[in-house]
Design an enzyme around this catalytic site. Structure first.
Site, short mmCIF file in Angstrom:
data_model
loop_
_atom_site.label_atom_id
_atom_site.label_comp_id
_atom_site.label_asym_id
_atom_site.label_seq_id
_atom_site.Cartn_x
_atom_site.Cartn_y
_atom_site.Cartn_z
N ARG A 97 35.48 -77.81 -22.96
CA ARG A 97 35.95 -77.39 -21.64
C ARG A 97 34.85 -77.41 -20.59
O ARG A 97 35.07 -77.85 -19.46
CB ARG A 97 36.51 -75.97 -21.75
CG ARG A 97 37.77 -75.94 -22.54
CD ARG A 97 38.25 -74.54 -22.78
NE ARG A 97 39.52 -74.59 -23.48
CZ ARG A 97 40.22 -73.53 -23.85
NH1 ARG A 97 39.75 -72.32 -23.59
NH2 ARG A 97 41.36 -73.66 -24.47
N SER A 106 47.98 -76.22 -20.75
CA SER A 106 47.27 -76.31 -22.04
C SER A 106 46.39 -77.54 -22.08
O SER A 106 46.78 -78.62 -21.65
CB SER A 106 48.28 -76.38 -23.17
OG SER A 106 47.61 -76.75 -24.35
#
Lengths: 260, 251, 644
Positions: C337, C284
């Site tokens: 990301r 995660s």
């Protein structure tokens, strides 16, 4: 099927029957043990014979004793039914199953332990319960000094069909109490002179220990009584009282007579 | 390292299976167990043999698809992981590894190491839900739930439905799975309206599927890759018996 | 065909309400006369199937897994966003909308994204009502965390397995309908084709993965909820079975495929160890909340680390380059990301990568452990640390983790309009399988939100409009179209089974993955893409000559399943390359080396590429035709994304 019939034919219902009968048998063990502790009394079996009479002739206890026999039978029959069902649930066995790495030995062998106990109960009841009720046993006559209860004179009386199982007369003039009982104590004493018989008892008590180390706690799990505050107490009782204390105390009896 | 594999091969549900021995050479300790089988399968394919069939999907320990009874233990020798998370460094050079499918009447073999676990879905369908339709629900914060209760419900909810509990149990009992599902909703306020109806329906389905009875060995808890506690089983027992013996409504 | 996105007119905030009112309704008594097919049972599929069945439609649901609960939504760890503003920190529907549009680098539709933000609040309510055990505060209310570069705490989570808990919630709703007989569930069934009658989707062809039986199923509408195609890269964080087959077959039957090159590379994955590797494991990105990303300052130090001449824990503070904190002081380790991934790649390309392979950077918790204590770190990330140690045999409490980006999510997918309908009438696409909401880059904790939004709160409204239009007359399963589609599936299966060459399907897949990762991965160039296109074509031709597929059709045959999926990936790969070639700008996850700012950041070209590229299939080995859906931005100002 009625609601109850449905309940007790379900897997959880069957387990409830096992748990309740099992716990009932556990309470009986305590009573039986306390009674049998009379065997250790140095009174030539007077107290023990009186206790045997009480247990077999006091009506409420008789009722409970029939419940007890029923419990043993139901516990065994349900165990058999459940085991057959469990066998069916895995028709093809594993070639390797490392049960020892995920569960205690006792928990996986309740059936074997229970079978040993069942055999033991049959032998045990045949030798004592059956004989006490049906065999032509001699009587023990205890003459106990009223001034010094430790002064007991014992003599044996032959079997007499007309004699009461147990009678007590207090002779104030002679300053003594005369107790005449069917002499179960003697049967016990004689039985435990044979080494293999003693061994059978010791083995059975070992089986009892393992059976209860798992069984006592397991019953609470099945009933759903697992309050985390009291669980340690249940575990303690299961292991130290029912797994250690009770079987050792029972096993001490044959050993006591054998080595006496 | 080099390993000897004894793998259960079974063409389909109707044929009898048997163990076949394979040699797995040059196995890297960094491989996962399933990757080791992948390599064996590549070799089998190249030889024109049928590759070993086994269920697997996410390969990160959460989908619950992978199974395998490895050297007598579901998901292999390590605790708290699934087979896909088992790495070959757990084994030693020249080890023999016996690989079997989950064995249970309720989990029939489909092929080789893959079994049919739809019994779990049917148990869930029998009552493992809260009957709410989409929409028309209260605000999420309208139902405060004590953190300890929420955490405990979460612990039960972590079940991935892999069936290791059934595989580990000497009785092939599904109690840990069913009780985890029952417990999650029995603990939460949302689950209360159907609490007793649910437990009865799910237990009835569990029995109908042909799983064995629980004898409280604790093997399920020890082998559960999510380490779900058998406290759940006690909780379900309590709810079931309450429903059957005390509650009046035919809920 | 001109693409009509059917975005309602009017102010942004009122579009969805207005649209809902304008949609036709199906008479309650008529709903049971309709059948709807749902393919895939992840968050989108399970929630759609359950919600439609609740409304009264008959649903047939399909999944390739042995249980609907195993769909790969289950693996999502981090959380789900919702504009609840429970934390009083300035969140709102508009802010979630804005963050998502901006995070997607302005390549998503305003209307769709706003609706997503709007219904996000309902999702949380729905899930809680189902008994999803979200994390809570001591006061009993829901806990939130900040996630993936967001500056407000709007992420709801269930320890490290939010995806599983949400999916189990949707699965329980699905189970309820299965129990009621409204949903008929087909597990271990793979969708092989879409059946069209007079241009409208009327059913599907499936293969029973156990018996091999090729079946046809008729319905009034077909919903594809089949997830993403990240496995085209061979190594990805997707499940082994994730595939593009259903979407690809739909594409070949006329559904346009939009923005196929938009793939997301997730920065915090466990690095590859060797050729045997079958998949990558994601950790995660919540790890970046406390972990600091760094690499050695010099190539020399990196080399020493790789050879084991130097221990990572012995490296002096001065020799460490916390490159994200250095380059992006405002966001630091919490940059989105795509930015985090690209920077890791730059480090590795410079030769400063670590680990035996040199393809990794560090994620260090030493500072967090010092600040919070080991126990607090364990409470937050214990399961992730355990997972890391399990896989790598290294203790992340004692030494930094090694991480490297991996393919994680595909923003591209079947083109859908505002109603989630593809360019084929009656064929809908939900969740990751469609292209609609994430633009060129998806923000953390948005995938779960989108899947559930589509399934619970969009399709139950929009599908009714179509069904009301076509009427409840039963679909004729005897129609020749079903027979034809079935025959083409049988032919293809037989073709695959006839392949008895020398290379395994896996080998082709791995090669395709290498090509895609190398040339269509984190950084793309025109030259590389052209080369990749040729390589993929060659590989595909070779596949149909030299691949080997074992077994027969009438059995459980994983080799055959895999072959069919890889064959489709070999076609999709080329389209992805085409799309990447076409899009000469950089945006989000699509980074063209030719288009970057002076500082090396992605440089968009809004004048020329502010459109969704929707590709139309024209036949085997023929160039696909590009259709452009121009994106209209009325409510946000397009700006260069900056996280400095």
């Amino acid at each position: 099927m009625s609601n109850f019939a449905k309940t007790f034919s379900s897997s959880l219902g069957k387990k409830l029957v096992m748990a309740l009968t099992g716990l009932f048998l556990c309470t009986f063990l305590i009573v039986h043990l306390i009674g049998n502790l009379q065997l250790f009394k140095d009174d030539a079996g007077q107290a023990f014979n009186a206790y045997a009479y009480f247990m077999t002739h006091f009506t409420p206890i008789k009722v409970v004793s029939y419940l007890l026999y029923a419990s043993i039978i139901i516990h065994a029959i349900y165990a058999l039914i459940i085991s057959i069902g469990n066998k069916k649930a895995r028709p093809v066995a594993y070639s390797v199953q490392a049960g020892s790495q995920n569960s205690p030995w006792t928990s996986r062998n309740m059936g074997i332990l229970g079978t040993i106990l069942l055999v033991f109960i049959v032998v045990h009841m045949g030798d004592f319960w059956w004989k006490y009720h049906n065999a032509e046993l001699p009587y023990a006559k205890y003459e106990i000094s009223l001034d010094n209860p430790n002064n007991i004179q014992v003599s044996e009386l032959p079997y007499d069909a007309n004699r009461l199982v147990h009678s007590e007369i207090t002779d104030l003039q002679a300053r003594k109490q005369v107790v005449i009982s069917k002499d179960l104590y003697k049967i016990v004493n004689n039985a435990f002179q044979t080494w293999w018989y003693v061994l059978l008892y010791v083995i059975a008590m070992a089986a009892l220990s393992f059976h209860l180390i798992h069984g006592f706690r397991s019953a609470f799990q099945t009933i759903g009584w697992n309050n985390s505050k009291y669980l340690p107490l249940v575990r303690f009782l299961g292991v130290w009282v029912f797994g250690v204390l009770v079987p050792i105390a029972f096993a001490a009896m044959p050993l006591y007579f054998f080595f006496k | 390292m080099n390993l000897t594999l004894k793998v259960w091969r079974q063409k389909n549900a109707d044929t009898k299976g048997k163990f076949v021995t394979y040699q797995a050479d040059h196995v890297s300790p960094d491989m996962s167990f399933l990757e080791m089988l992948d390599v064996v399968n590549e070799d089998l394919t190249k030889k024109g043999d049928d590759p070993i069939h086994f269920d697997h999907d996410c390969r990160e320990g959460i989908c619950g698809a992978c199974s395998l009874h490895i050297n007598g233990r579901p998901h292999g020798p390590k605790q708290g992981i699934t087979t896909c998370q088992l790495h070959m460094r757990t084994f030693k050079d020249n080890d023999t590894v016996v690989i079997e499918p989950w064995r249970a009447e309720a989990f029939p073999v489909i092929k080789d190491l893959a079994v049919d676990r739809r019994a779990f879905d049917r148990i869930q369908a029998a009552g493992g839900f809260v009957s709410v339709n989409t929409g028309g629900v209260p605000d999420a914060n309208a139902i405060p739930i004590p953190k300890v209760i929420a955490d405990e419900a979460f612990n039960s909810a972590t079940c991935i439905g892999c069936g290791a509990c059934v595989a580990a149990c000497k009785n092939a009992s599904a109690m840990l799975f069913v009780s985890a599902k029952v417990s999650q909703l029995a603990l939460l306020p949302q689950g209360q309206p159907e609490r007793y109806r649910r437990v009865q329906a799910m237990v009835a389905q569990m029995d109908a599927e042909g799983f064995g009875s629980c004898t409280n060995t604790g093997a399920c808890e020890a082998e559960c890759p999510k380490e779900i506690s058998i406290t759940n089983i006690a909780r379900m027992n309590r709810d079931y018996l309450t429903a059957k013996l005390i509650k009046q409504e035919e809920a | 065909m001109k693409l009509d996105a059917k975005i309602p007119e009017g102010p942004l905030a009122g579009k969805w309400s207005k649209h809902k009112f304008n949609l036709k309704l199906v008479n309650p008594a008529n709903k049971r006369k309709y059948t709807v097919i749902v393919v895939g049972t992840g968050l989108a599929g399970a929630s759609a199937a359950a919600s439609l069945a609740e409304l009264g439609y008959n649903v047939k649901a399909f999944c390739y897994q042995d249980s609907p609960r195993r769909a790969h939504s289950i693996a999502a760890q981090g959380g789900i966003n919702a504009a609840k503003n429970y934390q009083n920190d300035g969140d709102s529907v508009h802010r979630l909308f804005y963050d998502t549009i901006k995070g997607g680098d302005y390549r998503a539709r305003e209307g769709n994204v706003y609706r997503l933000a709007e219904v996000s609040v309902n999702i949380i309510d729905q899930c809680v009502a189902q008994g999803v055990p979200f994390a809570r505060e001591y006061g009993g209310l829901l806990d939130n965390r900040s996630f993936g570069g967001s500056q407000v705490s709007r992420t709801f989570y269930a320890r490290g397995q939010t995806g599983q808990q949400l999916l189990l919630g949707a699965y329980s709703a699905l189970n309820r309908q299965i129990n009621l007989g409204k949903v008929k569930m087909f597990t271990r069934h793979e969708m092989m084709d879409v059946v069209k009658i007079e241009g409208e989707a009327k059913g599907i062809v499936t293969r029973d993965l156990i018996t091999g039986e090729i079946e046809t199923h008729a319905a009034h509408a077909v919903l594809l909820c089949t997830g993403g195609y990240g496995n085209v890269f061979y190594l990805s964080t997707n499940a082994m079975g994730c595939n593009v087959t259903a979407a690809w077959k739909a594409h070949k039957r006329g559904a346009y495929f939009a923005n196929p090159c938009f793939t997301q590379i997730h920065p915090t994955c466990i690095p590859v160890t060797g050729d045997h590797q079958s998949k990558l494991t994601l950790m995660s990105e919540s790890l970046r909340n406390d972990g600091r990303v760094w690499a050695p300052k010099t190539v020399e130090l990196a080399q020493k680390l790789r050879k084991g001449e130097l221990k990572v824990t012995d490296l002096k503070e001065d020799d460490r380059d916390y490159f994200l904190e250095r380059k992006y002081p405002a966001f630091g380790n919490l940059v989105p990301r795509d930015v985090a991934s690209r920077n890791a790649k730059e480090i590795v390309d410079e030769g400063r990568g670590v680990g035996a392979s040199g393809i990794a950077v560090y994620l260090d918790f030493a500072e967090a452990i010092g600040r919070l204590g080991e126990d607090a770190v364990r409470a937050r990330y214990g399961n992730l640390f355990d997972m890391y140690q399990q896989i790598t045999d290294e203790n992340p409490y004692k030494q930094p983790m090694r991480i490297y980006p991996a393919v994680h999510y595909t923003m591209g997918g079947l083109w859908v309009d505002y109603n989630l309908q593809t360019t084929v009438k009656g064929l809908y696409c939900l969740g990751e399988a469609n292209f609609s909401d994430h633009g060129a880059n998806r923000l953390g904790a948005s995938a779960l939100m989108q899947g559930l939004a589509d399934g619970y709160f969009v399709i139950p409204y929009t599908l009714g409009d179509y069904l009301a239009t076509i009427g409840p007359d039963a679909v004729d399963i005897k129609h020749i179209a079903f027979e034809d589609a079935k025959k083409s599936v049988v032919d293809r299966v037989n073709h695959l089974l006839s392949l008895k060459g020398t290379k395994t399907v896996n080998e082709y897949h791995r090669e395709l993955g290498h090509i895609m990762w190398e040339y269509c991965g984190m950084a793309r160039t025109e030259e590389g893409l052209i080369k990749a296109k040729g390589m993929i074509r060659e590989l595909r031709e070779d596949f149909w000559k030299n691949a080997m597929v074992s077994g027969t059709n009438n059995e459980f045959n994983q080799s055959l399943e895999n072959a069919g999926r890889v064959a489709d990936f070999l076609e999709l790969g080329e389209l992805m390359v085409d799309d990447a070639l076409n899009r000469k700008e950089s945006c989000g996850g699509h980074f063209r080396l030719e288009s970057q700012t002076e500082e090396g950041e992605a440089l968009r070209d809004d004048d020329n590429y502010a459109y969704a590229a929707a590709w139309e299939y024209k036949g085997d080995n023929q160039a696909e035709v590009l259709h452009k859906e121009e994106l209209v931005f009325e409510n946000v100002k397009l700006s260069q994304r900056s996280y400095k």
